[in-house]
Structures are given as C-alpha cells and as structure tokens.
Design an enzyme around this catalytic site. Structure first.
Site, PDB file in Angstrom:
ATOM      1  N   LYS A   1       0.844  -1.201   0.000  1.00 27.78           N
ATOM      2  CA  LYS A   1       0.000   0.000   0.000  1.00 27.78           C
ATOM      3  C   LYS A   1       0.874   1.243   0.000  1.00 27.78           C
ATOM      4  O   LYS A   1       0.607   2.214  -0.699  1.00 27.78           O
ATOM      5  CB  LYS A   1      -0.943  -0.008   1.218  1.00 27.78           C
ATOM      6  CG  LYS A   1      -2.100  -0.966   1.028  1.00 27.78           C
ATOM      7  CD  LYS A   1      -2.890  -1.227   2.294  1.00 27.78           C
ATOM      8  CE  LYS A   1      -3.900  -2.344   2.035  1.00 27.78           C
ATOM      9  NZ  LYS A   1      -4.552  -2.835   3.231  1.00 27.78           N
TER      10      LYS A   1
ATOM     11  N   GLN B   1      -5.394  -1.898   9.294  1.00 29.98           N
ATOM     12  CA  GLN B   1      -5.170  -3.202   8.672  1.00 29.98           C
ATOM     13  C   GLN B   1      -5.772  -4.305   9.554  1.00 29.98           C
ATOM     14  O   GLN B   1      -5.468  -4.399  10.733  1.00 29.98           O
ATOM     15  CB  GLN B   1      -3.655  -3.422   8.480  1.00 29.98           C
ATOM     16  CG  GLN B   1      -3.293  -4.690   7.732  1.00 29.98           C
ATOM     17  CD  GLN B   1      -3.762  -4.692   6.287  1.00 29.98           C
ATOM     18  OE1 GLN B   1      -3.632  -3.701   5.572  1.00 29.98           O
ATOM     19  NE2 GLN B   1      -4.330  -5.801   5.848  1.00 29.98           N
TER      20      GLN B   1
ATOM     21  N   ASP C   1     -11.605   2.337   3.271  1.00 28.11           N
ATOM     22  CA  ASP C   1     -11.904   0.905   3.090  1.00 28.11           C
ATOM     23  C   ASP C   1     -13.406   0.679   2.941  1.00 28.11           C
ATOM     24  O   ASP C   1     -13.841  -0.404   2.567  1.00 28.11           O
ATOM     25  CB  ASP C   1     -11.424   0.122   4.327  1.00 28.11           C
ATOM     26  CG  ASP C   1     -10.209  -0.734   4.040  1.00 28.11           C
ATOM     27  OD1 ASP C   1      -9.952  -0.993   2.853  1.00 28.11           O
ATOM     28  OD2 ASP C   1      -9.532  -1.149   5.000  1.00 28.11           O
TER      29      ASP C   1
END
Ligand code: NDP
Length: 284
Positions: free
Chosen positions: A53, A97, A120
C-alpha cells in the site's frame, strides 16, 4: 477457451489514472492526498499488504504514513491515534489493517474512523450508503471486481449473477454492486443447497469463499464470466483461487487468474478512494 482478464494490467492503468488526476489536483489546490495506515502486531501477511500500500501511495504521489503499533497496544491507545488522525487535515484516508489482535474490538475501532476518511468503506455509515446506492467510497475488492468486468467490456445488465460467499467485505457488497448494475443476483453460502446447479445458471460468477478450487469446471456455464476473489495457498506455497482454473479455462468466456486477477485491483481501488476522499475534503 476463456479470455484471461489481466488484473495486473488493469490495476496499473487505474493507478496511472489516479497519479495523473493527483498531479492535476495538487496543481489546482496545492493539496497532497494523504493516507494513514495503522497496523497492530506483527502478522507477516499484513506487513506485506501494508508495504504494498505504501509503495502504491508513493507511485500515485500521495503522502503516506504507516503507524506500526506493538501487539500489546490497548483499545484506548488505538482509538486515541484514530482520533488524532480524524482531526488531522493533511490525512484524507485512514485504514486500519485487519485482522487486529484478539484483545482489540474491531467493530468499535472501525466505528471510530470518520466516515469521510474511511477509504476501506467498512464503517456502518458507508456500508449503509452502499445499500442505498448513493455512496462516496466502495469497498476496494468488490469495486475492483466491477472495474475488471467493466473494463473488459462486459455488461452486467439483465445477466444472471451468482456470488458465492456472503462476507461483509466481499460477498454482500459485491452482490449489491451487481444488483445496482442491473444484474439478477443470487448469493450462495455454506448452507446453500445445490451450489453446482446454481453456479451453472450464472452468466457472471464471482467466487469469494476462501476454499481452494471449490468451483470446478462442470459448475460453470459455457461462456460465463468467472471472477475469482479467493486467495488460497497450496502445499508447495504457491497461490490459487476458489476456482479450479485449469478446468474452468476451457469452459468460461472470461476468467481472472490467481494471482494477477482481483488481487492487484484492491490496492488500485484504495488509491482511487484516497484521491476521492482528498477531493471531497475540498467539496469536489
Ligand atoms: P469469509 O471467510 O469472511 O467468507 C467466506 C464465505 O464463503 C462465507 O460467506 C461462507 O458461508 C462461504 N462459504 C464457505 N464455505 C462454502 C462452501 N463450501 N460453499 C459455499 N459457500 C461457502 O471470507 P472473505 O469474504 O473475507 O474472503 C473470501 C476469499 O477472498 C478468501 O480467500 C480471501 O483471502 C479472499 N480475499 C481476497 C481479496 C483480494 O484482494 N483479492 C480481498 C479479500 C478477500 P457462510 O457465511 O455460510 O459461513
């Protein structure tokens, strides 16, 4: 023989579009899109994702910050960091995460992120917006699948779509996106009766299960579009999907490989969401 949908190439195309748009955005507004990624503990797979990322952020011209916290981090400490990033105007996207260590409450943590920074799209507000069909961010993996379909010139309208898997991050939002694209959608799961028969009705089949090669060649309608989200590891360490590729390839019309199909799209869509968040912060 199926046409292979090259996720690596399509993801690279999207990343370069995002980089191009970012250059123009920076020039006009003097703002650099910023993504903060929080990782707790030392899960090796998560560390690889976070590194990838970061690399993608650099290539898109974003400012990125990684917060690597020890596994002993408390709920209060993690929430305090999220609060700080929520307030920071240079941070447009915040990503935690997953999975988190067991002592941390994932749901509360995700709720803490301001929905406009939730790149997200896991916050219940953004999940609700997807149901309504009026969204700012789409969850990265299902959005990536839709881009693969669209950029391969495939129309969803009126097609029978079967999604195998009903998770909150892949299966359910995938089904919603296909529905919004005017597909006729069936969702299958572990209690589904006659999975094979239902899969055989699919013009577009999305497998998001996490079971190695569950979908066999004889479960695929000739000419179908097969999108394989699964990432599974074989005994020899190599990756494979939820679809038995060698069996499906001669039957399907289009198919995504694993690796190199859906996988690279997820990060590309995260970049797109981060740029969207930065633009939204300027009311664009
Ligand atoms: P989950 O484990 O959360 O969900 C799996 C789903 O599959 C569940 O709904 C489950 O049903 C269903 N299922 C399990 N066994 C069967 C079966 N025998 N027949 C039919 N359905 C079944 O997984 P995720 O959605 O998080 O991930 C799915 C896969 O996608 C994994 O391999 C994951 O690694 C991969 N993935 C890939 C990404 C990428 O970037 N390419 C991103 C995210 C995930 P039930 O609800 O009844 O238990």
């Amino acid at each position: 023989m199926a046409q292979i949908i090259d996720g690596k190439a399509i993801a690279a195309e999207i990343r370069s579009e995002v980089a191009e748009e970012t250059r123009a955005f920076k020039e006009t507004y003097g703002i650099t899109p910023g993504l903060s990624v929080i990782i707790v503990g030392d899960d090796p797979a998560s560390q690889v994702y976070v590194r990838n990322k970061r690399k993608a952020c650099d290539n898109c011209g974003f400012a990125s910050e990684t917060y690597a916290l020890p596994a002993s981090t408390t709920q209060a400490e993690l929430e305090a960091l999220i609060d700080r990033l929520n307030q920071d105007e240079t941070v447009h996207g915040i990503l935690v995460q997953l999975p988190l260590p067991a002592h941390l409450d994932e749901k509360t943590v995700l709720l803490r992120i301001r929905p406009e920074k939730d790149v997200d799209a896991f916050h219940p507000f953004n999940v609700g917006e997807i149901m309504i069909g009026d969204y700012r961010f789409l969850p990265c993996t299902p959005a990536g699948c839709m881009e693969l379909i669209r950029r391969s010139g495939i129309s969803v309208e009126g097609k029978n779509c079967v999604v195998v898997g009903r998770s909150t991050i892949v299966g359910k939002p995938m089904a919603m996106l296909l529905l919004q694209a005017n597909g006729t959608v069936t969702i299958c799961h572990s209690r589904t009766r006659d999975l094979s028969g239902i899969c055989r009705t699919a013009d577009i089949l999305v497998a998001a299960v996490g079971k190695r090669e569950l979908i066999r060649g004889d479960m695929i309608k000739p000419g179908a579009v097969v999108i394989d989200v699964g990432i599974n590891r074989k005994e020899d360490g190599t990756l494979c999907g939820d679809v038995a590729f060698e069996e499906a390839f001669p039957v399907a019309g289009y198919i995504t490989p694993v690796p190199g199909g859906v996988g690279p799209m997820t990060i590309a869509m995260l970049m797109k969401n981060t740029l969207t968040a930065a633009k939204r912060s300027k009311g664009i």
